[in-house]
Motif scaffolding. Structure first.
Motif, PDB file in Angstrom:
ATOM      1  N   ILE A 140       0.838  -1.202   0.000  1.00  0.00           N
ATOM      2  CA  ILE A 140       0.000   0.000   0.000  1.00  0.00           C
ATOM      3  C   ILE A 140       0.872   1.252   0.000  1.00  0.00           C
ATOM      4  O   ILE A 140       0.627   2.205  -0.747  1.00  0.00           O
ATOM      5  N   GLU A 141       1.892   1.236   0.843  1.00  0.00           N
ATOM      6  CA  GLU A 141       2.813   2.379   0.943  1.00  0.00           C
ATOM      7  C   GLU A 141       3.489   2.673  -0.395  1.00  0.00           C
ATOM      8  O   GLU A 141       3.644   3.834  -0.787  1.00  0.00           O
ATOM      9  N   ASN A 142       3.865   1.620  -1.113  1.00  0.00           N
ATOM     10  CA  ASN A 142       4.574   1.808  -2.381  1.00  0.00           C
ATOM     11  C   ASN A 142       3.656   2.308  -3.496  1.00  0.00           C
ATOM     12  O   ASN A 142       4.066   3.099  -4.342  1.00  0.00           O
ATOM     13  N   VAL A 143       2.410   1.839  -3.498  1.00  0.00           N
ATOM     14  CA  VAL A 143       1.524   2.176  -4.612  1.00  0.00           C
ATOM     15  C   VAL A 143       0.787   3.491  -4.385  1.00  0.00           C
ATOM     16  O   VAL A 143       0.409   4.168  -5.342  1.00  0.00           O
ATOM     17  N   ALA A 144       0.585   3.889  -3.119  1.00  0.00           N
ATOM     18  CA  ALA A 144      -0.235   5.064  -2.816  1.00  0.00           C
ATOM     19  C   ALA A 144       0.240   6.350  -3.488  1.00  0.00           C
ATOM     20  O   ALA A 144      -0.584   7.124  -3.986  1.00  0.00           O
ATOM     21  N   PRO A 145       1.550   6.657  -3.534  1.00  0.00           N
ATOM     22  CA  PRO A 145       1.963   7.930  -4.137  1.00  0.00           C
ATOM     23  C   PRO A 145       1.862   7.958  -5.657  1.00  0.00           C
ATOM     24  O   PRO A 145       1.992   9.017  -6.264  1.00  0.00           O
ATOM     25  N   THR A 146       1.624   6.804  -6.280  1.00  0.00           N
ATOM     26  CA  THR A 146       1.598   6.738  -7.741  1.00  0.00           C
ATOM     27  C   THR A 146       0.191   6.994  -8.268  1.00  0.00           C
ATOM     28  O   THR A 146      -0.775   7.032  -7.521  1.00  0.00           O
ATOM     29  N   GLY A 147       0.095   7.144  -9.580  1.00  0.00           N
ATOM     30  CA  GLY A 147      -1.211   7.298 -10.218  1.00  0.00           C
ATOM     31  C   GLY A 147      -1.677   6.013 -10.863  1.00  0.00           C
ATOM     32  O   GLY A 147      -2.565   6.029 -11.724  1.00  0.00           O
ATOM     33  N   ALA A 148      -1.121   4.892 -10.441  1.00  0.00           N
ATOM     34  CA  ALA A 148      -1.407   3.609 -11.090  1.00  0.00           C
ATOM     35  C   ALA A 148      -2.800   3.095 -10.755  1.00  0.00           C
ATOM     36  O   ALA A 148      -3.335   3.346  -9.676  1.00  0.00           O
ATOM     37  N   THR A 149      -3.390   2.358 -11.711  1.00  0.00           N
ATOM     38  CA  THR A 149      -4.609   1.605 -11.445  1.00  0.00           C
ATOM     39  C   THR A 149      -4.226   0.350 -10.675  1.00  0.00           C
ATOM     40  O   THR A 149      -3.288  -0.355 -11.053  1.00  0.00           O
ATOM     41  N   VAL A 150      -4.926   0.055  -9.582  1.00  0.00           N
ATOM     42  CA  VAL A 150      -4.545  -1.044  -8.687  1.00  0.00           C
ATOM     43  C   VAL A 150      -5.621  -2.122  -8.707  1.00  0.00           C
ATOM     44  O   VAL A 150      -6.815  -1.824  -8.597  1.00  0.00           O
ATOM     45  N   PHE A 151      -5.201  -3.372  -8.864  1.00  0.00           N
ATOM     46  CA  PHE A 151      -6.112  -4.519  -8.800  1.00  0.00           C
ATOM     47  C   PHE A 151      -5.970  -5.172  -7.428  1.00  0.00           C
ATOM     48  O   PHE A 151      -4.897  -5.666  -7.077  1.00  0.00           O
ATOM     49  N   VAL A 152      -7.022  -5.151  -6.651  1.00  0.00           N
ATOM     50  CA  VAL A 152      -7.031  -5.746  -5.309  1.00  0.00           C
ATOM     51  C   VAL A 152      -7.836  -7.033  -5.364  1.00  0.00           C
ATOM     52  O   VAL A 152      -9.021  -7.005  -5.702  1.00  0.00           O
ATOM     53  N   SER A 153      -7.221  -8.142  -5.028  1.00  0.00           N
ATOM     54  CA  SER A 153      -7.909  -9.428  -5.096  1.00  0.00           C
ATOM     55  C   SER A 153      -8.009 -10.045  -3.710  1.00  0.00           C
ATOM     56  O   SER A 153      -7.206  -9.751  -2.818  1.00  0.00           O
ATOM     57  N   GLY A 154      -8.999 -10.919  -3.529  1.00  0.00           N
ATOM     58  CA  GLY A 154      -9.167 -11.592  -2.245  1.00  0.00           C
ATOM     59  C   GLY A 154     -10.575 -12.130  -2.117  1.00  0.00           C
ATOM     60  O   GLY A 154     -11.494 -11.717  -2.822  1.00  0.00           O
ATOM     61  N   GLU A 155     -10.739 -13.051  -1.192  1.00  0.00           N
ATOM     62  CA  GLU A 155     -12.054 -13.633  -0.954  1.00  0.00           C
ATOM     63  C   GLU A 155     -13.013 -12.576  -0.404  1.00  0.00           C
ATOM     64  O   GLU A 155     -12.596 -11.547   0.137  1.00  0.00           O
ATOM     65  N   SER A 156     -14.302 -12.836  -0.534  1.00  0.00           N
ATOM     66  CA  SER A 156     -15.316 -11.925  -0.005  1.00  0.00           C
ATOM     67  C   SER A 156     -15.140 -11.765   1.501  1.00  0.00           C
ATOM     68  O   SER A 156     -14.961 -12.753   2.232  1.00  0.00           O
ATOM     69  N   GLY A 157     -15.156 -10.527   1.959  1.00  0.00           N
ATOM     70  CA  GLY A 157     -15.034 -10.263   3.386  1.00  0.00           C
ATOM     71  C   GLY A 157     -13.623 -10.103   3.908  1.00  0.00           C
ATOM     72  O   GLY A 157     -13.427  -9.921   5.117  1.00  0.00           O
ATOM     73  N   GLY A 179     -10.126  11.973  -7.593  1.00  0.00           N
ATOM     74  CA  GLY A 179     -10.196  11.173  -6.379  1.00  0.00           C
ATOM     75  C   GLY A 179      -9.928   9.714  -6.718  1.00  0.00           C
ATOM     76  O   GLY A 179      -9.128   9.412  -7.605  1.00  0.00           O
ATOM     77  N   THR A 180     -10.630   8.805  -6.035  1.00  0.00           N
ATOM     78  CA  THR A 180     -10.411   7.375  -6.223  1.00  0.00           C
ATOM     79  C   THR A 180     -11.735   6.669  -6.470  1.00  0.00           C
ATOM     80  O   THR A 180     -12.696   6.865  -5.725  1.00  0.00           O
ATOM     81  N   LEU A 181     -11.785   5.836  -7.493  1.00  0.00           N
ATOM     82  CA  LEU A 181     -12.953   5.008  -7.807  1.00  0.00           C
ATOM     83  C   LEU A 181     -12.619   3.566  -7.450  1.00  0.00           C
ATOM     84  O   LEU A 181     -11.645   3.000  -7.944  1.00  0.00           O
ATOM     85  N   PHE A 182     -13.417   2.972  -6.566  1.00  0.00           N
ATOM     86  CA  PHE A 182     -13.223   1.569  -6.183  1.00  0.00           C
ATOM     87  C   PHE A 182     -14.383   0.741  -6.713  1.00  0.00           C
ATOM     88  O   PHE A 182     -15.541   0.958  -6.348  1.00  0.00           O
ATOM     89  N   LEU A 183     -14.092  -0.195  -7.590  1.00  0.00           N
ATOM     90  CA  LEU A 183     -15.113  -1.064  -8.190  1.00  0.00           C
ATOM     91  C   LEU A 183     -15.001  -2.450  -7.581  1.00  0.00           C
ATOM     92  O   LEU A 183     -13.986  -3.145  -7.748  1.00  0.00           O
ATOM     93  N   ASP A 184     -16.042  -2.855  -6.862  1.00  0.00           N
ATOM     94  CA  ASP A 184     -16.068  -4.165  -6.217  1.00  0.00           C
ATOM     95  C   ASP A 184     -16.920  -5.125  -7.045  1.00  0.00           C
ATOM     96  O   ASP A 184     -17.904  -4.721  -7.666  1.00  0.00           O
ATOM     97  N   GLU A 185     -16.517  -6.387  -7.073  1.00  0.00           N
ATOM     98  CA  GLU A 185     -17.259  -7.442  -7.788  1.00  0.00           C
ATOM     99  C   GLU A 185     -17.423  -7.108  -9.280  1.00  0.00           C
ATOM    100  O   GLU A 185     -18.509  -7.234  -9.847  1.00  0.00           O
ATOM    101  N   ILE A 186     -16.334  -6.725  -9.924  1.00  0.00           N
ATOM    102  CA  ILE A 186     -16.422  -6.345 -11.348  1.00  0.00           C
ATOM    103  C   ILE A 186     -16.735  -7.546 -12.234  1.00  0.00           C
ATOM    104  O   ILE A 186     -17.163  -7.381 -13.380  1.00  0.00           O
ATOM    105  N   CYS A 187     -16.557  -8.753 -11.696  1.00  0.00           N
ATOM    106  CA  CYS A 187     -16.871  -9.950 -12.490  1.00  0.00           C
ATOM    107  C   CYS A 187     -18.365 -10.064 -12.782  1.00  0.00           C
ATOM    108  O   CYS A 187     -18.778 -10.840 -13.652  1.00  0.00           O
ATOM    109  N   GLU A 188     -19.183  -9.293 -12.059  1.00  0.00           N
ATOM    110  CA  GLU A 188     -20.626  -9.336 -12.267  1.00  0.00           C
ATOM    111  C   GLU A 188     -21.068  -8.513 -13.476  1.00  0.00           C
ATOM    112  O   GLU A 188     -22.236  -8.549 -13.861  1.00  0.00           O
ATOM    113  N   MET A 189     -20.170  -7.746 -14.073  1.00  0.00           N
ATOM    114  CA  MET A 189     -20.523  -6.946 -15.261  1.00  0.00           C
ATOM    115  C   MET A 189     -20.699  -7.841 -16.473  1.00  0.00           C
ATOM    116  O   MET A 189     -20.007  -8.848 -16.622  1.00  0.00           O
ATOM    117  N   ASN A 190     -21.586  -7.418 -17.384  1.00  0.00           N
ATOM    118  CA  ASN A 190     -21.682  -8.137 -18.653  1.00  0.00           C
ATOM    119  C   ASN A 190     -20.488  -7.761 -19.533  1.00  0.00           C
ATOM    120  O   ASN A 190     -19.798  -6.761 -19.282  1.00  0.00           O
TER     121      ASN A 190
END
Length: 281
Positions: free
Chosen positions: A161-178, A241-252
């Motif tokens: 988190i510390e390394n990516v926060a100062p950048t303008g990169a798009t970040v993919f966060v993965s993990g189980e629900s919850g 700002g920041t856009l966080f998209l959760d459960e993007i696999c549900e998109m058509n």
């Protein structure tokens, strides 16, 4: 009073000969406090007294036998260093950037462009310092934003988190629900230069699929039944700002392709609209 005024100035150290020193002086005004060092030994003494906001190096010194540019970046990782050279070729510019230079200025353009580049570099440096101070404070408390934990796994997460926060990169966060993906995204936002602007979370699984495009990109009045007025979508609300998209696999698949375009160039069109809009989210 004078010390307060001095503190607000952009402090710049330069390692340069007399001719370049004169050119640098011409480029700067009362917003800057310049300390020109005639040698590396003078610079070392100055660095013991204060770390500047920005460093300027003559190209010959930066890439000389002592490798001053590379050495400075090893000791002062986040310090922005701008290299100034006379009629530089492409290979010289590439070498400087690979060795850690923040920017490069030709001497012929120094008077016109140097001040602006230094101000931009000083702003970036200030943001990085603030981020690092926040990171240290979080780690001392055993928590990182709303994330809590001191295990090696959590410490690794904090470092990412510390390394990516100062950048303008798009970040993919993965993990189980919850597992706290939104908490990770919020921590990145709170440590980034975007933290003063909006954090916009969107749960794609909780929105009907036929309304998801409108939720993301907005719609124009009359674009579909019930669209009685223009609506600003989440992408537009998250501008700067920041856009966080959760459960993007549900998109058509059709909407996923539009989202891909948005991720690539930050452009989109509202539902029922024809204008291509661009944001920084």
């Amino acid at each position: 009073m004078s010390s307060d005024v001095e503190a607000k100035k952009v402090h710049v150290y330069a390692v340069a000969g007399p001719a370049l020193k004169d050119e640098i002086n011409k480029a700067f005004d009362q917003r800057f406090m310049l300390n020109c060092c005639g040698s590396q030994s003078e610079l070392n003494v100055a660095l013991t007294e204060r770390i500047p906001d920005v460093m300027l190096l003559d190209c010959e010194v930066a890439l000389g036998e002592d490798g001053l540019l590379e050495r400075l970046k090893q000791n002062y990782l986040h310090l922005p260093i701008i290299v100034v050279a006379e009629n530089p070729d492409v290979d010289t510019v590439v070498r400087c950037m690979r060795n850690g230079a923040y920017d490069f200025v030709s001497r012929s353009e120094a008077e016109a462009k140097l001040a602006g580049k230094v101000l931009h570099a000083a702003k970036d440096h200030s943001l990085l310092v603030q981020v690092n101070q926040l990171v240290d404070a979080y780690k001392r408390r055993g928590k990182f934003g709303e994330l809590v934990g001191i295990s090696p796994t959590m410490q690794t997460t904090y470092t990412i988190i510390e390394n990516v926060a100062p950048t303008g990169a798009t970040v993919f966060v993965s993990g189980e629900s919850g597992t706290g993906k939104e908490l990770v995204a919020k921590a990145i936002h709170d440590l980034s230069p975007r933290r003063e602007n909006e954090f916009v979370p969107v749960n794609c699984a909780a929105i009907p699929k036929d309304l998801l495009e409108s939720e993301l990109f907005g719609h124009e009045k009359g674009s579909f039944t019930g669209a009685e007025s223009r609506r600003i979508g989440s992408c537009e609300r998250a501008d700067e700002g920041t856009l966080f998209l959760d459960e993007i696999c549900e998109m058509n698949l059709g909407l996923q392709s539009k989202l891909l375009r948005f991720l690539q160039d930050q452009t989109f069109t509202r539902v029922g609209g024809t204008e291509t809009l661009k944001v920084d989210a």
